[in-house]
Design a protein around this motif. Sequence first.
Motif, PDB file in Angstrom:
ATOM      1  N   LYS A  84       0.833  -1.208   0.000  1.00 53.42           N
ATOM      2  CA  LYS A  84       0.000   0.000   0.000  1.00 53.42           C
ATOM      3  C   LYS A  84       0.862   1.250   0.000  1.00 53.42           C
ATOM      4  N   SER A 277       2.891  -4.637  -7.452  1.00 49.17           N
ATOM      5  CA  SER A 277       1.770  -4.914  -8.351  1.00 49.17           C
ATOM      6  C   SER A 277       1.885  -6.290  -8.990  1.00 49.17           C
ATOM      7  N   TYR A 284      -0.837  -2.102 -18.137  1.00 52.06           N
ATOM      8  CA  TYR A 284      -1.903  -1.179 -17.756  1.00 52.06           C
ATOM      9  C   TYR A 284      -1.358   0.246 -17.631  1.00 52.06           C
ATOM     10  N   GLN A 325      -2.543   6.173 -10.962  1.00 53.24           N
ATOM     11  CA  GLN A 325      -3.864   6.052 -10.360  1.00 53.24           C
ATOM     12  C   GLN A 325      -4.874   5.543 -11.381  1.00 53.24           C
ATOM     13  N   SER A 328      -4.339   1.809 -11.960  1.00 51.50           N
ATOM     14  CA  SER A 328      -4.912   0.998 -10.875  1.00 51.50           C
ATOM     15  C   SER A 328      -6.411   0.842 -11.040  1.00 51.50           C
ATOM     16  N   ASN A 329      -7.078   1.930 -11.416  1.00 54.51           N
ATOM     17  CA  ASN A 329      -8.531   1.890 -11.603  1.00 54.51           C
ATOM     18  C   ASN A 329      -8.905   0.979 -12.782  1.00 54.51           C
ATOM     19  N   TYR A 331      -7.168  -1.539 -13.936  1.00 52.94           N
ATOM     20  CA  TYR A 331      -6.899  -2.936 -13.554  1.00 52.94           C
ATOM     21  C   TYR A 331      -8.060  -3.499 -12.741  1.00 52.94           C
ATOM     22  N   LYS A 332      -8.634  -2.686 -11.867  1.00 50.01           N
ATOM     23  CA  LYS A 332      -9.762  -3.157 -11.056  1.00 50.01           C
ATOM     24  C   LYS A 332     -10.977  -3.450 -11.939  1.00 50.01           C
ATOM     25  N   LYS A 333     -11.191  -2.608 -12.959  1.00 54.76           N
ATOM     26  CA  LYS A 333     -12.344  -2.805 -13.851  1.00 54.76           C
ATOM     27  C   LYS A 333     -12.133  -3.958 -14.819  1.00 54.76           C
ATOM     28  N   TYR A 334     -10.900  -4.056 -15.333  1.00 61.03           N
ATOM     29  CA  TYR A 334     -10.610  -5.046 -16.376  1.00 61.03           C
ATOM     30  C   TYR A 334      -9.347  -5.837 -16.040  1.00 61.03           C
ATOM     31  N   PRO A 335      -9.430  -6.743 -15.084  1.00 59.11           N
ATOM     32  CA  PRO A 335      -8.248  -7.575 -14.777  1.00 59.11           C
ATOM     33  C   PRO A 335      -7.912  -8.444 -15.985  1.00 59.11           C
TER      34      PRO A 335
END
Length: 425
Positions: A84, A277, A284, A325, A328-329, A331-335
């Motif tokens: 983190k 990561s 990404y 940033q 990261s967003n 990656y969360k939506k489209y792993p």
Amino acid sequence: MESNVSSEITSGDEEVSSFLLNDDSSNDIKSDLLGDGISYEENEDTRSELKFDAALETEEEKQKRYQIEEALNNSDTDLEMWKKLALDQYGLVNDDLRRKVWPLLLCVDPDTSEKAPLLAELANHSEYNQVVLDVNRSLKRFPPGIPYKQRLALQDQLTVLILRVIMKYPHLRYYQGYHDVAITFLLVVGETVSFRIMERLSTDHLRECMEPTMEKTSYRLNYLYAILQREDKELHEILDRSMVGTMFALPWYLTWFGHSLTQYRDVVRLYDYFLASPPLMPLYVAASLVIDRRQEVFDIDCDMASIHCLLSQIPDNLDFECILQRASNIYKKYPPAKLEKDVKNRVQKEIEQRRRDELRIRRRLDRNKPVWMKMHHYLPDWLLLHYRNKYGLLFATATLLVGLYAYLKATETGFSIFKQGSWHI
């Protein structure tokens, strides 16, 4: 040794905060320097003198630094907390903190007492010459103004670091760009810990890049388009129509952007992020970086050369905190698992298009061939076995025609006899 290298570093050298990449103009090599009477020792500890990050901290960076220092003093700090801290804004702030936290992120031994082998012990390796060549090409990745003696020690340490990894893991193949990753860790944590980090990354994050072929690496780069298709359809359409492909992003992926960035602070900030990561996160970040420059893409001609030239050069003034940033967003939506079908479809379309292109080219070439070459496709293989040149083909063709004529003549004679009633079965 006459004196420790640290005594030779000037205060000006300690305050440099940026560096340039890919300068092939420097031809200073070890033999030249030894000829000038300069001596050095292998395994010399150069780590503590490489101060890139002496720039003044902002108030926000100071607060982040205090937070990291507090975590270092807390024995209960776990891996998730280190991740983190590395991912959040400003990353690990400075190299003194990175030297302590990077080994913790990868769970490697931070002990520096182990001695590396001497360069002479590894000089017989098959990749030795190529590694030395690449190391010499990357001289500007070293601190500006670094004394000859320290630079030579660093070059040797970098060469030894790379060779140690590929010798320990013979199934791994060195690739050009690997040295850009290795030197970043060498500059921050020193040769002993950097070997452990590179060993871990080479068998994990960078493993596919170190296979005998670039097939998997080329496949992975297609995730860039799968991400853009989901996140920015207009930008995806422009890039796809230009047929720019993925080559502009290849050094980004292979070197974690170390080869392409000119600001040292940006490089180590990205390394903070990537160490915390999943392995495909550089793709990404690549997509996020392209999105960040979307207006520049729209402002130029939609052709391969123009867009490749634009994207392959990364400006110095990008806001990487914003880019990270966004990555990261996304990656969360489209792993990666969610994009795998899109990637496979794109790769299959590319294969089919390549086959059509090859067929079209082959037909165009066939139309321009002389007659004797066109006949090549209609002659049996056994006839062509010993006739692989122009005159051989002509001779083979003539032989075939003579044989055909003889056959027809014989057939005609037999038919005439049959009509006269002289044919007996």
